[in-house]
Design an enzyme around this catalytic site. Structure first.
Site, PDB file in Angstrom:
ATOM      1  N   ASP A  40      38.380  67.275 -24.157  1.00 19.78           N
ATOM      2  CA  ASP A  40      38.388  66.801 -25.537  1.00 19.78           C
ATOM      3  C   ASP A  40      37.105  67.314 -26.187  1.00 19.78           C
ATOM      4  O   ASP A  40      36.005  67.013 -25.719  1.00 19.78           O
ATOM      5  CB  ASP A  40      38.421  65.271 -25.585  1.00 19.78           C
ATOM      6  CG  ASP A  40      39.802  64.729 -25.256  1.00 19.78           C
ATOM      7  OD1 ASP A  40      40.755  65.515 -25.241  1.00 19.78           O
ATOM      8  OD2 ASP A  40      39.917  63.512 -25.015  1.00 19.78           O
TER       9      ASP A  40
ATOM     10  N   ALA B  99      48.415  58.768 -22.412  1.00 20.61           N
ATOM     11  CA  ALA B  99      49.219  58.928 -21.189  1.00 20.61           C
ATOM     12  C   ALA B  99      49.129  57.684 -20.307  1.00 20.61           C
ATOM     13  O   ALA B  99      48.070  57.055 -20.195  1.00 20.61           O
ATOM     14  CB  ALA B  99      48.747  60.139 -20.407  1.00 20.61           C
TER      15      ALA B  99
ATOM     16  N   SER C  19      48.250  61.535 -16.998  1.00 24.83           N
ATOM     17  CA  SER C  19      47.243  62.092 -17.908  1.00 24.83           C
ATOM     18  C   SER C  19      46.734  63.464 -17.467  1.00 24.83           C
ATOM     19  O   SER C  19      46.391  63.674 -16.303  1.00 24.83           O
ATOM     20  CB  SER C  19      46.049  61.139 -18.012  1.00 24.83           C
ATOM     21  OG  SER C  19      45.010  61.727 -18.775  1.00 24.83           O
TER      22      SER C  19
ATOM     23  N   TRP D  47      41.911  68.112 -31.007  1.00 25.16           N
ATOM     24  CA  TRP D  47      40.685  68.103 -30.213  1.00 25.16           C
ATOM     25  C   TRP D  47      40.938  68.283 -28.711  1.00 25.16           C
ATOM     26  O   TRP D  47      40.006  68.493 -27.954  1.00 25.16           O
ATOM     27  CB  TRP D  47      39.962  66.766 -30.418  1.00 25.16           C
ATOM     28  CG  TRP D  47      40.772  65.586 -29.937  1.00 25.16           C
ATOM     29  CD1 TRP D  47      40.751  65.025 -28.695  1.00 25.16           C
ATOM     30  CD2 TRP D  47      41.749  64.849 -30.672  1.00 25.16           C
ATOM     31  NE1 TRP D  47      41.644  63.983 -28.601  1.00 25.16           N
ATOM     32  CE2 TRP D  47      42.271  63.849 -29.806  1.00 25.16           C
ATOM     33  CE3 TRP D  47      42.231  64.921 -31.985  1.00 25.16           C
ATOM     34  CZ2 TRP D  47      43.241  62.943 -30.217  1.00 25.16           C
ATOM     35  CZ3 TRP D  47      43.207  64.019 -32.382  1.00 25.16           C
ATOM     36  CH2 TRP D  47      43.695  63.046 -31.514  1.00 25.16           C
ATOM     37  N   HIS D  48      42.200  68.191 -28.295  1.00 28.33           N
ATOM     38  CA  HIS D  48      42.540  68.191 -26.865  1.00 28.33           C
ATOM     39  C   HIS D  48      42.932  69.605 -26.420  1.00 28.33           C
ATOM     40  O   HIS D  48      43.949  70.147 -26.846  1.00 28.33           O
ATOM     41  CB  HIS D  48      43.684  67.215 -26.610  1.00 28.33           C
ATOM     42  CG  HIS D  48      44.090  67.104 -25.170  1.00 28.33           C
ATOM     43  ND1 HIS D  48      43.892  65.969 -24.418  1.00 28.33           N
ATOM     44  CD2 HIS D  48      44.677  67.989 -24.330  1.00 28.33           C
ATOM     45  CE1 HIS D  48      44.356  66.151 -23.189  1.00 28.33           C
ATOM     46  NE2 HIS D  48      44.838  67.389 -23.111  1.00 28.33           N
TER      47      HIS D  48
ATOM     48  N   GLU E 110      47.147  66.692 -31.433  1.00 29.14           N
ATOM     49  CA  GLU E 110      45.763  66.392 -31.077  1.00 29.14           C
ATOM     50  C   GLU E 110      44.941  67.671 -31.202  1.00 29.14           C
ATOM     51  O   GLU E 110      44.932  68.518 -30.311  1.00 29.14           O
ATOM     52  CB  GLU E 110      45.672  65.830 -29.654  1.00 29.14           C
ATOM     53  CG  GLU E 110      46.354  64.470 -29.505  1.00 29.14           C
ATOM     54  CD  GLU E 110      46.108  63.843 -28.146  1.00 29.14           C
ATOM     55  OE1 GLU E 110      45.461  64.486 -27.294  1.00 29.14           O
ATOM     56  OE2 GLU E 110      46.563  62.706 -27.929  1.00 29.14           O
TER      57      GLU E 110
ATOM     58  N   GLN F   5      42.078  55.688 -16.486  1.00 28.09           N
ATOM     59  CA  GLN F   5      43.213  55.844 -17.383  1.00 28.09           C
ATOM     60  C   GLN F   5      44.064  54.582 -17.423  1.00 28.09           C
ATOM     61  O   GLN F   5      44.642  54.249 -18.459  1.00 28.09           O
ATOM     62  CB  GLN F   5      44.067  57.038 -16.951  1.00 28.09           C
ATOM     63  CG  GLN F   5      45.129  57.430 -17.957  1.00 28.09           C
ATOM     64  CD  GLN F   5      44.543  57.989 -19.239  1.00 28.09           C
ATOM     65  OE1 GLN F   5      43.441  58.543 -19.233  1.00 28.09           O
ATOM     66  NE2 GLN F   5      45.260  57.840 -20.341  1.00 28.09           N
TER      67      GLN F   5
ATOM     68  N   HIS G 182      43.958  64.583 -18.254  1.00 26.36           N
ATOM     69  CA  HIS G 182      42.535  64.436 -17.949  1.00 26.36           C
ATOM     70  C   HIS G 182      42.311  64.219 -16.456  1.00 26.36           C
ATOM     71  O   HIS G 182      41.249  64.532 -15.930  1.00 26.36           O
ATOM     72  CB  HIS G 182      41.933  63.288 -18.747  1.00 26.36           C
ATOM     73  CG  HIS G 182      41.676  63.644 -20.178  1.00 26.36           C
ATOM     74  ND1 HIS G 182      40.580  64.365 -20.580  1.00 26.36           N
ATOM     75  CD2 HIS G 182      42.391  63.391 -21.299  1.00 26.36           C
ATOM     76  CE1 HIS G 182      40.624  64.530 -21.890  1.00 26.36           C
ATOM     77  NE2 HIS G 182      41.709  63.957 -22.357  1.00 26.36           N
TER      78      HIS G 182
END
Length: 291
Positions: free
Chosen positions: A212, A198, A203, A264-265, A262, A177, A205
């Site tokens: 995603d 982020a 983040s 897709w997130h 977003e 990241q 993630h």
């Protein structure tokens, strides 16, 4: 003597017939195994490695049984707002950015000078990563197994409606990241980058719970606002909560989440909480009562 010869001939004929039956049976079994294997791999988007890993999970194998089972995840291309790998970003990236709010009085932003904590933050038993609640740089859980199982169930359900879903970016390390965010800053400047990417340690993630999601063979819509307008994107938006996922950064919620829309997130929170957030048309911050 003639009678014995006749019986001997019949016995040989029976043995030959039995061998033929055995050969036919083996052929049928092998054929069925081949068909099942092809179907299984097809359900996993023709990803043989993923199919193998799912078989391991079904057999009860753990990461200890297979060295570094999560290690390859970080090396998967991780587009998170238009980027696929360390190379120049597409010119189409800005189209995913909504108009900037005229005022930022109540806008969620980073606490400048804030140090990363030594322990992750849990609120109401829920792990959170946001601009206000960073993670330790050493926090490295890998991809959540529960989230992966839930995604696989959702992908299987989507396949029944002819949508082939893929999670093109899940867990990301602190180090990854760091590199990703820096490249966005170099491209768009820190103010713009902070709206869609982020900072390292902040983040979702890094929690291993963020997925995603896109549609197989339609990479042009991955990590773009266009995905939410596709049939597959609409299917996920309407059904993700049934499998424990929420759209983490919904449209119009930027002042609350701190990030642009977003489509897709998605974040795994469990079916009960996901359903509540979905019905309320709210966000994780609103559910937890934080900003």
């Amino acid at each position: 003597m003639k009678k014995n010869k006749r019986y001997g001939f019949q016995s040989a004929k029976k043995k030959k017939k039995k061998r033929k039956i055995v050969y036919v049976s083996l052929t049928v079994i092998l054929g069925l195994l081949l068909v099942v294997s092809v179907v299984w791999i097809g359900m996993n988007e023709w990803n043989i490695k993923q199919s193998y890993q799912q078989i391991q999970n079904a057999m009860g194998l753990t990461a200890d049984d297979e060295d570094q089972s999560l290690a390859p995840i970080e090396e998967i291309p991780t587009p998170h707002e238009e980027i696929v790998e360390p190379k120049p970003m597409p010119e189409s990236a800005p189209e995913s950015k909504p108009i900037k709010p005229e005022t930022t009085e109540d806008f969620v932003s980073y606490v400048e000078g804030q140090e990363l904590p030594t322990e992750p933050t849990y609120i109401k038993g829920m792990l959170i990563a946001s601009k206000k609640y960073p993670l330790p740089s050493t926090f490295a859980p890998g991809e959540s197994k529960d989230a992966r199982v839930a995604f696989d169930k959702m992908a299987a359900a989507a396949l029944l409606d002819d949508f082939r879903l893929t999670a093109f970016s899940t867990y990301r390390s602190f180090e990854y990241q760091t590199d990703l965010y820096q490249r966005y800053v170099e491209r768009d400047g820190i103010e713009e980058a902070d709206r869609y990417s982020a900072r390292p340690g902040y983040s979702e993630h890094q929690t291993g719970l963020a997925f995603d999601i896109g549609e197989v063979d339609k990479q042009e819509d991955w990590a773009t606002s266009r995905f939410g307008e596709t049939d597959a994107g609409r299917w996920i938006a309407e059904n993700a909560h049934k499998y424990g996922f929420i759209m983490r950064y919904p449209d119009g919620k930027e002042p609350i989440t701190g990030y642009m829309y977003e489509s897709w997130h998605f974040r795994y929170v469990g079916q009960e909480i996901a359903t509540e957030i979905y019905k309320d048309k709210s966000t994780l911050e609103e559910y937890l009562g934080v900003k």
